[in-house]
Write a protein that holds these residues in place. Sequence first.
Motif, PDB file in Angstrom:
ATOM      1  N   VAL A 173      18.976  87.490 -81.521  1.00  0.00           N
ATOM      2  CA  VAL A 173      18.572  87.302 -82.918  1.00  0.00           C
ATOM      3  C   VAL A 173      19.360  86.135 -83.525  1.00  0.00           C
ATOM      4  N   GLN A 174      20.661  86.089 -83.243  1.00  0.00           N
ATOM      5  CA  GLN A 174      21.479  84.985 -83.753  1.00  0.00           C
ATOM      6  C   GLN A 174      21.014  83.648 -83.173  1.00  0.00           C
ATOM      7  N   LEU A 175      20.648  83.645 -81.901  1.00  0.00           N
ATOM      8  CA  LEU A 175      20.114  82.442 -81.268  1.00  0.00           C
ATOM      9  C   LEU A 175      18.863  81.974 -82.006  1.00  0.00           C
ATOM     10  N   GLY A 176      17.995  82.900 -82.369  1.00  0.00           N
ATOM     11  CA  GLY A 176      16.785  82.549 -83.109  1.00  0.00           C
ATOM     12  C   GLY A 176      17.102  81.881 -84.436  1.00  0.00           C
ATOM     13  N   HIS A 177      18.090  82.414 -85.144  1.00  0.00           N
ATOM     14  CA  HIS A 177      18.503  81.806 -86.412  1.00  0.00           C
ATOM     15  C   HIS A 177      19.090  80.420 -86.169  1.00  0.00           C
ATOM     16  N   ALA A 178      19.938  80.318 -85.149  1.00  0.00           N
ATOM     17  CA  ALA A 178      20.596  79.041 -84.850  1.00  0.00           C
ATOM     18  C   ALA A 178      19.585  77.979 -84.424  1.00  0.00           C
ATOM     19  N   ALA A 179      18.563  78.383 -83.720  1.00  0.00           N
ATOM     20  CA  ALA A 179      17.549  77.424 -83.260  1.00  0.00           C
ATOM     21  C   ALA A 179      16.883  76.726 -84.441  1.00  0.00           C
ATOM     22  N   GLY A 180      16.765  77.427 -85.555  1.00  0.00           N
ATOM     23  CA  GLY A 180      16.182  76.825 -86.745  1.00  0.00           C
ATOM     24  C   GLY A 180      17.152  75.952 -87.515  1.00  0.00           C
ATOM     25  N   ASP A 181      18.452  76.197 -87.331  1.00  0.00           N
ATOM     26  CA  ASP A 181      19.479  75.463 -88.076  1.00  0.00           C
ATOM     27  C   ASP A 181      20.033  74.247 -87.336  1.00  0.00           C
TER      28      ASP A 181
END
Length: 79
Positions: free
Chosen positions: A51-59
């Motif tokens: 889930v954190q990876l998903g957020h980071a991918a957008g940032d």
Amino acid sequence: MTTTATDQHTPQRPSWDCSCCGKDWPCSPARIQLSEQYGPRRTDLAVYMAVQLGHAAGDLPAATTSTQLYERFIEWTRP
């Protein structure tokens, strides 16, 4: 081990640097804290990190590859 808010190695968004030590999050201390927090529930830890990876991918910049994100966020959660 008891940690205080200043000891918490948490991500700063949108850079995803550690708020405590400034290294790429999850830094080594964050990985230890997360491993202790999740204990034997390694699958739960991997899901949380995905889930954190998903957020980071957008940032993070487009120059960050999916392989780099996997290695940074997921690979270390494997036993």
